[in-house]
Design an enzyme around this catalytic site. Sequence first.
Site, PDB file in Angstrom:
ATOM      1  N   SER A   6      48.762  47.076  42.101  1.00 27.92           N
ATOM      2  CA  SER A   6      49.380  46.867  40.661  1.00 27.92           C
ATOM      3  C   SER A   6      49.807  48.488  40.231  1.00 27.92           C
ATOM      4  O   SER A   6      48.709  49.380  40.172  1.00 27.92           O
ATOM      5  CB  SER A   6      48.453  46.326  39.745  1.00 27.92           C
ATOM      6  N   HIS A  31      53.142  45.057  42.864  1.00 30.10           N
ATOM      7  CA  HIS A  31      52.924  44.388  41.893  1.00 30.10           C
ATOM      8  C   HIS A  31      53.170  45.007  40.639  1.00 30.10           C
ATOM      9  O   HIS A  31      52.584  46.196  40.236  1.00 30.10           O
ATOM     10  CB  HIS A  31      51.354  43.968  41.949  1.00 30.10           C
ATOM     11  N   ASP A  33      53.388  45.193  36.454  1.00 34.85           N
ATOM     12  CA  ASP A  33      52.716  44.405  35.165  1.00 34.85           C
ATOM     13  C   ASP A  33      53.504  44.623  34.118  1.00 34.85           C
ATOM     14  O   ASP A  33      53.741  45.743  33.580  1.00 34.85           O
ATOM     15  CB  ASP A  33      51.356  44.734  34.973  1.00 34.85           C
ATOM     16  N   MET A  35      54.105  44.032  30.098  1.00 43.16           N
ATOM     17  CA  MET A  35      53.360  43.593  29.019  1.00 43.16           C
ATOM     18  C   MET A  35      54.104  43.861  27.477  1.00 43.16           C
ATOM     19  O   MET A  35      54.823  44.866  27.663  1.00 43.16           O
ATOM     20  CB  MET A  35      51.913  44.332  28.968  1.00 43.16           C
ATOM     21  N   HIS A  64      54.956  40.405  37.293  1.00 43.01           N
ATOM     22  CA  HIS A  64      54.067  39.481  36.436  1.00 43.01           C
ATOM     23  C   HIS A  64      54.249  39.755  35.178  1.00 43.01           C
ATOM     24  O   HIS A  64      54.021  40.767  34.405  1.00 43.01           O
ATOM     25  CB  HIS A  64      52.604  40.180  36.937  1.00 43.01           C
ATOM     26  N   MET A  66      53.801  39.420  31.521  1.00 45.92           N
ATOM     27  CA  MET A  66      52.664  38.872  30.501  1.00 45.92           C
ATOM     28  C   MET A  66      53.555  39.087  29.014  1.00 45.92           C
ATOM     29  O   MET A  66      52.914  39.990  28.277  1.00 45.92           O
ATOM     30  CB  MET A  66      51.412  39.884  30.541  1.00 45.92           C
ATOM     31  N   MET A 135      44.355  34.380  37.194  1.00 50.80           N
ATOM     32  CA  MET A 135      43.990  35.678  36.454  1.00 50.80           C
ATOM     33  C   MET A 135      42.427  35.689  36.600  1.00 50.80           C
ATOM     34  O   MET A 135      41.644  34.815  36.238  1.00 50.80           O
ATOM     35  CB  MET A 135      44.316  35.815  35.023  1.00 50.80           C
ATOM     36  N   PHE A 141      44.923  44.725  30.722  1.00 56.53           N
ATOM     37  CA  PHE A 141      44.212  46.017  31.090  1.00 56.53           C
ATOM     38  C   PHE A 141      43.991  46.107  32.450  1.00 56.53           C
ATOM     39  O   PHE A 141      43.310  44.938  33.131  1.00 56.53           O
ATOM     40  CB  PHE A 141      43.272  46.522  30.237  1.00 56.53           C
ATOM     41  N   GLY A 142      44.016  47.265  33.270  1.00 56.19           N
ATOM     42  CA  GLY A 142      43.271  47.540  34.370  1.00 56.19           C
ATOM     43  C   GLY A 142      42.013  47.853  34.433  1.00 56.19           C
ATOM     44  O   GLY A 142      41.407  48.071  33.192  1.00 56.19           O
ATOM     45  N   GLY A 143      41.345  47.994  35.563  1.00 54.14           N
ATOM     46  CA  GLY A 143      40.053  48.511  35.486  1.00 54.14           C
ATOM     47  C   GLY A 143      38.752  47.544  34.988  1.00 54.14           C
ATOM     48  O   GLY A 143      37.773  47.831  34.447  1.00 54.14           O
ATOM     49  N   ASP A 173      44.446  38.263  40.591  1.00 56.63           N
ATOM     50  CA  ASP A 173      44.681  39.386  40.010  1.00 56.63           C
ATOM     51  C   ASP A 173      43.644  39.718  38.870  1.00 56.63           C
ATOM     52  O   ASP A 173      43.405  39.052  38.087  1.00 56.63           O
ATOM     53  CB  ASP A 173      46.035  39.385  39.386  1.00 56.63           C
ATOM     54  N   GLY A 174      42.863  40.864  39.231  1.00 57.12           N
ATOM     55  CA  GLY A 174      42.001  41.363  38.255  1.00 57.12           C
ATOM     56  C   GLY A 174      40.506  41.464  38.619  1.00 57.12           C
ATOM     57  O   GLY A 174      40.065  40.711  39.324  1.00 57.12           O
ATOM     58  N   GLY A 175      40.168  42.908  38.688  1.00 62.61           N
ATOM     59  CA  GLY A 175      38.959  43.233  39.335  1.00 62.61           C
ATOM     60  C   GLY A 175      38.655  43.171  40.990  1.00 62.61           C
ATOM     61  O   GLY A 175      37.619  42.856  41.172  1.00 62.61           O
ATOM     62  N   SER A 196      43.113  49.390  40.123  1.00 65.47           N
ATOM     63  CA  SER A 196      42.201  50.580  40.126  1.00 65.47           C
ATOM     64  C   SER A 196      41.512  50.881  41.658  1.00 65.47           C
ATOM     65  O   SER A 196      41.317  51.797  42.061  1.00 65.47           O
ATOM     66  CB  SER A 196      41.064  50.363  39.264  1.00 65.47           C
TER      67      SER A 196
HETATM   68  C1  DX5 Z   1      45.861  43.002  34.188  1.00 62.38           C
HETATM   69  C2  DX5 Z   1      46.802  42.988  35.242  1.00 62.38           C
HETATM   70  C3  DX5 Z   1      46.414  43.553  36.427  1.00 62.38           C
HETATM   71  C4  DX5 Z   1      45.952  44.816  36.760  1.00 62.38           C
HETATM   72  C5  DX5 Z   1      44.717  44.662  37.653  1.00 62.38           C
HETATM   73  O1  DX5 Z   1      46.306  42.330  33.054  1.00 62.38           O
HETATM   74  O2  DX5 Z   1      47.809  41.875  35.447  1.00 62.38           O
HETATM   75  O3  DX5 Z   1      47.621  43.387  37.452  1.00 62.38           O
HETATM   76  O4  DX5 Z   1      46.637  45.795  36.552  1.00 62.38           O
HETATM   77  O5  DX5 Z   1      43.909  46.026  37.654  1.00 62.38           O
HETATM   78  P1  DX5 Z   1      42.604  45.914  38.416  1.00 62.38           P
HETATM   79  O6  DX5 Z   1      42.780  45.713  39.921  1.00 62.38           O
HETATM   80  O7  DX5 Z   1      42.079  47.326  38.210  1.00 62.38           O
HETATM   81  O8  DX5 Z   1      41.834  45.115  37.707  1.00 62.38           O
HETATM   82 ZN    ZN Z   2      49.207  41.819  37.175  1.00 63.77          ZN
END
Ligand code: DX5
Ligand code: ZN
Length: 219
Positions: A6, A31, A33, A35, A64, A66, A135, A141-143, A173-175, A196
């Site tokens: 991402s 990927h 994102d 937003m 993706h 959002m 999700m 947000f990332g991380g 997707d996520g964490g 991340s």
């Molecule tokens: C969150 C995004 C993810 C995000 C993942 O809203 O859709 O794609 O960037 O980031 P990590 O892998 O750091 O959770």
């Molecule tokens: Zn995403």
Amino acid sequence: MIIAPSILSADFGRLRDEIQAVEDAGADWIHVDVMDGHFVPNLTLGPPVIACIRKVTTLPLDVHLMIEKPQSSISQYADAGADWITIHQEADAHLHRAVDHIKKLGIKAGVSINPASPVSLLENILQDLDLVLVMSVNPGFGGQSFLPFCLDKVKQLRNQIDQNSMQTLIEIDGGINSNTLPLAMRSGAEVFVAGSAVFRGTNYKKNIEDLRNSAAQNS
Ligand code: DX5
Ligand code: ZN
């Protein structure tokens, strides 16, 4: 397994270099994102930037969305060069029409569900989808930390897809990192988004290899 870094976690000031670096490091997809500051409390990028990204990589662009009311701008993302477009179940009251629109543009269509949304919301659309995105954090947000209860939704989807001989891919997707990826894989996910965990430090090749190896070591 498909690893989709991402770019939300990339250095946007050096976006071309960052994308080329993860492509060289063995990424399968990119990927992206998107937003809108409404569906999620963050604002990122849109079709003009995706058109620029399209020029610097040959990898599939996994977009993706959002964003609220995605149907009104789907054709712009298709024109920009998206290969996959995923919209949120929660963001469009006319999901079937929006998915149909994506497919008629010749783009692979995905639908995502937030952590609080049950799999049952996809019951009447799953057979039309090329991809379903679970999700495993609240988007925006990332991380953030992986939410383990989402694994059960991956399992439910895996069963429904297999029992009905569907080809729909399951993406998570996520964490996602080398601890959580094996759990998601064992539950039935095939496409792993990682922000991340890929864009940390300077050795992206090792980061991606660590993700792939984690699946092998824990299976
Ligand atoms: C969150 C995004 C993810 C995000 C993942 O809203 O859709 O794609 O960037 O980031 P990590 O892998 O750091 O959770
Ligand atoms: Zn995403």
